[in-house]
Motif scaffolding. Sequence first.
Motif, mmCIF file in Angstrom:
data_model
loop_
_atom_site.group_PDB
_atom_site.id
_atom_site.type_symbol
_atom_site.label_atom_id
_atom_site.label_comp_id
_atom_site.label_asym_id
_atom_site.label_seq_id
_atom_site.Cartn_x
_atom_site.Cartn_y
_atom_site.Cartn_z
ATOM 1 N N LEU A 87 1.015 -0.941 -0.392
ATOM 2 C CA LEU A 87 0.209 0.039 -0.239
ATOM 3 C C LEU A 87 0.544 1.090 0.236
ATOM 4 C CD1 LEU A 87 -2.779 1.480 0.388
ATOM 5 C CD2 LEU A 87 -2.686 1.086 3.305
ATOM 6 N N LEU A 88 2.475 1.200 0.063
ATOM 7 C CA LEU A 88 2.478 2.289 1.358
ATOM 8 C C LEU A 88 4.234 2.471 -0.255
ATOM 9 C CD1 LEU A 88 3.134 2.465 4.822
ATOM 10 C CD2 LEU A 88 1.667 4.075 3.496
ATOM 11 N N GLY A 89 3.911 2.018 -0.805
ATOM 12 C CA GLY A 89 4.843 1.755 -2.376
ATOM 13 C C GLY A 89 6.748 0.813 -1.710
ATOM 14 N N LEU A 90 6.486 0.373 -0.619
ATOM 15 C CA LEU A 90 8.168 0.229 -0.012
ATOM 16 C C LEU A 90 8.572 -0.116 -0.781
ATOM 17 C CD1 LEU A 90 6.979 0.125 3.780
ATOM 18 C CD2 LEU A 90 7.515 1.987 2.166
ATOM 19 N N PRO A 91 9.804 -0.380 -0.941
ATOM 20 C CA PRO A 91 10.552 -0.892 -1.877
ATOM 21 C C PRO A 91 11.440 -1.966 -1.456
ATOM 22 C CG PRO A 91 12.393 0.949 -0.055
ATOM 23 C CD PRO A 91 11.023 0.342 0.138
ATOM 24 N N ARG A 92 10.575 -2.961 -0.252
ATOM 25 C CA ARG A 92 10.257 -4.590 0.066
ATOM 26 C C ARG A 92 9.327 -4.423 -0.913
ATOM 27 N NH1 ARG A 92 9.137 -8.015 5.417
ATOM 28 N NH2 ARG A 92 8.743 -9.553 4.233
ATOM 29 N N SER A 93 8.207 -4.323 -1.108
ATOM 30 C CA SER A 93 7.011 -3.965 -1.992
ATOM 31 C C SER A 93 7.103 -4.482 -3.268
ATOM 32 C CB SER A 93 5.790 -3.120 -1.625
ATOM 33 O OG SER A 93 4.821 -3.500 -2.716
ATOM 34 N N ASP A 94 8.030 -4.090 -4.127
ATOM 35 C CA ASP A 94 8.678 -3.113 -5.466
ATOM 36 C C ASP A 94 9.362 -4.761 -5.746
ATOM 37 O OD1 ASP A 94 7.704 -0.797 -5.197
ATOM 38 O OD2 ASP A 94 9.146 0.234 -5.141
ATOM 39 N N ARG A 95 10.230 -5.464 -4.926
ATOM 40 C CA ARG A 95 11.550 -5.991 -4.871
ATOM 41 C C ARG A 95 9.943 -7.381 -4.991
ATOM 42 N NH1 ARG A 95 14.513 -3.682 -1.018
ATOM 43 N NH2 ARG A 95 13.806 -5.083 0.650
ATOM 44 N N ASP A 96 9.787 -7.505 -4.272
ATOM 45 C CA ASP A 96 8.294 -8.672 -4.207
ATOM 46 C C ASP A 96 7.700 -8.527 -5.592
ATOM 47 O OD1 ASP A 96 7.708 -10.488 -2.593
ATOM 48 O OD2 ASP A 96 6.003 -9.830 -1.844
ATOM 49 N N GLU A 97 6.983 -7.714 -5.754
ATOM 50 C CA GLU A 97 6.516 -7.555 -7.485
ATOM 51 C C GLU A 97 6.883 -8.102 -9.071
ATOM 52 O OE1 GLU A 97 4.041 -4.540 -10.006
ATOM 53 O OE2 GLU A 97 4.693 -3.825 -7.486
ATOM 54 N N ALA A 98 7.948 -7.729 -8.116
ATOM 55 C CA ALA A 98 9.768 -7.789 -9.380
ATOM 56 C C ALA A 98 9.822 -9.551 -9.462
ATOM 57 C CB ALA A 98 10.628 -7.156 -9.486
ATOM 58 N N ARG A 99 9.339 -9.684 -8.279
ATOM 59 C CA ARG A 99 9.587 -11.696 -8.448
ATOM 60 C C ARG A 99 8.559 -11.454 -8.445
ATOM 61 N NH1 ARG A 99 7.998 -15.472 -5.516
ATOM 62 N NH2 ARG A 99 7.265 -13.415 -3.907
ATOM 63 N N LEU A 100 7.946 -11.735 -8.925
ATOM 64 C CA LEU A 100 6.155 -12.247 -9.089
ATOM 65 C C LEU A 100 6.259 -11.889 -10.794
ATOM 66 C CD1 LEU A 100 3.857 -11.649 -6.051
ATOM 67 C CD2 LEU A 100 4.583 -13.598 -6.266
ATOM 68 N N ARG A 101 6.093 -11.104 -10.526
ATOM 69 C CA ARG A 101 6.772 -10.318 -12.422
ATOM 70 C C ARG A 101 6.899 -11.063 -13.205
ATOM 71 N NH1 ARG A 101 4.684 -5.894 -14.946
ATOM 72 N NH2 ARG A 101 3.929 -5.278 -13.223
ATOM 73 N N GLY A 102 8.478 -12.026 -12.637
ATOM 74 C CA GLY A 102 9.466 -12.596 -13.064
ATOM 75 C C GLY A 102 8.796 -14.269 -13.685
ATOM 76 N N HIS A 103 8.744 -14.695 -12.594
ATOM 77 C CA HIS A 103 7.883 -15.882 -12.304
ATOM 78 C C HIS A 103 6.745 -16.106 -13.227
ATOM 79 C CE1 HIS A 103 6.091 -19.589 -10.701
ATOM 80 N NE2 HIS A 103 5.079 -19.196 -10.572
ATOM 81 N N ALA A 104 5.680 -14.878 -12.920
ATOM 82 C CA ALA A 104 4.526 -14.963 -14.224
ATOM 83 C C ALA A 104 4.890 -14.858 -15.106
ATOM 84 C CB ALA A 104 3.505 -14.072 -13.997
ATOM 85 N N LEU A 105 5.645 -14.702 -15.915
ATOM 86 C CA LEU A 105 6.515 -14.004 -17.313
ATOM 87 C C LEU A 105 6.921 -15.227 -17.799
ATOM 88 C CD1 LEU A 105 7.994 -10.502 -17.427
ATOM 89 C CD2 LEU A 105 6.273 -11.854 -19.058
ATOM 90 N N ASP A 106 7.622 -16.240 -16.470
ATOM 91 C CA ASP A 106 8.671 -17.790 -16.981
ATOM 92 C C ASP A 106 7.537 -18.459 -17.583
ATOM 93 O OD1 ASP A 106 11.039 -16.576 -16.882
ATOM 94 O OD2 ASP A 106 11.150 -17.308 -14.596
ATOM 95 N N VAL A 107 6.544 -18.850 -16.457
ATOM 96 C CA VAL A 107 5.200 -19.687 -16.475
ATOM 97 C C VAL A 107 4.281 -19.152 -17.825
ATOM 98 C CG1 VAL A 107 2.625 -20.222 -15.836
ATOM 99 C CG2 VAL A 107 4.714 -19.747 -14.346
ATOM 100 N N LEU A 108 3.926 -18.049 -18.707
ATOM 101 C CA LEU A 108 3.439 -17.472 -19.487
ATOM 102 C C LEU A 108 4.716 -17.852 -21.015
ATOM 103 C CD1 LEU A 108 2.152 -14.162 -18.862
ATOM 104 C CD2 LEU A 108 1.133 -15.898 -19.285
ATOM 105 N N ASP A 109 6.267 -17.858 -20.791
ATOM 106 C CA ASP A 109 6.812 -18.197 -21.322
ATOM 107 C C ASP A 109 6.824 -19.958 -21.871
ATOM 108 O OD1 ASP A 109 8.611 -17.559 -23.801
ATOM 109 O OD2 ASP A 109 10.116 -18.957 -21.966
ATOM 110 N N GLY A 110 6.545 -20.606 -20.382
ATOM 111 C CA GLY A 110 6.342 -22.249 -20.714
ATOM 112 C C GLY A 110 5.429 -22.522 -22.180
#
Length: 261
Positions: free
Chosen positions: A115-138
Amino acid sequence: MDDGLALHHVGVRFGGLTALDDVSLRVPPGRVVGVIGPNGAGKTTLFNVVCGFLRPESGALTLDGRPLRPRPHRLTRLGIARTLQGTGLFAGLTVLENVMAGASHTARAGFLPALLGLPRSDRDEARLRGHALDVLDGLGIAEHADAAPGTLPFAVRQRVALARALAARPRLLLLDEPAGGLGADDIAELAELIRDLPRRDLDPCAVLLVEHHMDLVMAVCDELVVLDFGRVIAAGTPDEVRDDPAVTEAYLGADVEEPAT
């Protein structure tokens, strides 16, 4: 062995109607188990019991030998993911965001940092985004990551729904009539995808498949369970089930290759 999902003598009744009667089956790791049967056989009821939408009046469910009382909103935490008839995608999200939603239970940051857009949240979103892209690519659909689901052909939307389920890294995937609305070529591609799921090097998962397209179930299933009027009338390999006289009489028919559900 008690590994995997098991139903033990499950019974479900709606008033005076018996929907499931003494139903037992197992979905062990590394296997694709199909549930088939004629219209009204109890396939949807069985799926709803496993998903936690219905609680059986008798019998029990176990996961790895331990009692299981599934609840729809807690399935992913048990290592179980599901798809629904149709796609069930979020129209207001992109394809990528839909798939990221499937893995949201693995988010580490929590609600307040996001909600506050803290760095930890940004890192988490980047990790989920990368994983989702890998699944779509697969699944061969990464090119559609930024598209709105409603702009895509139905067969592609079906793959997006599958990707969202797989993003949760399930140990067991529940597929509810995934071939509905698909043409022959798309069903053949879907069959290849399903066959590969328990045998993948990364995040393999067993599959419980409820389906009425006989070409698909015969091509992908290691074992079949046949329901008729809520009871198991046959179980075994696809070849064993196909040659069972009780199945021929109750469901397949001598000249029917793809009965309607």
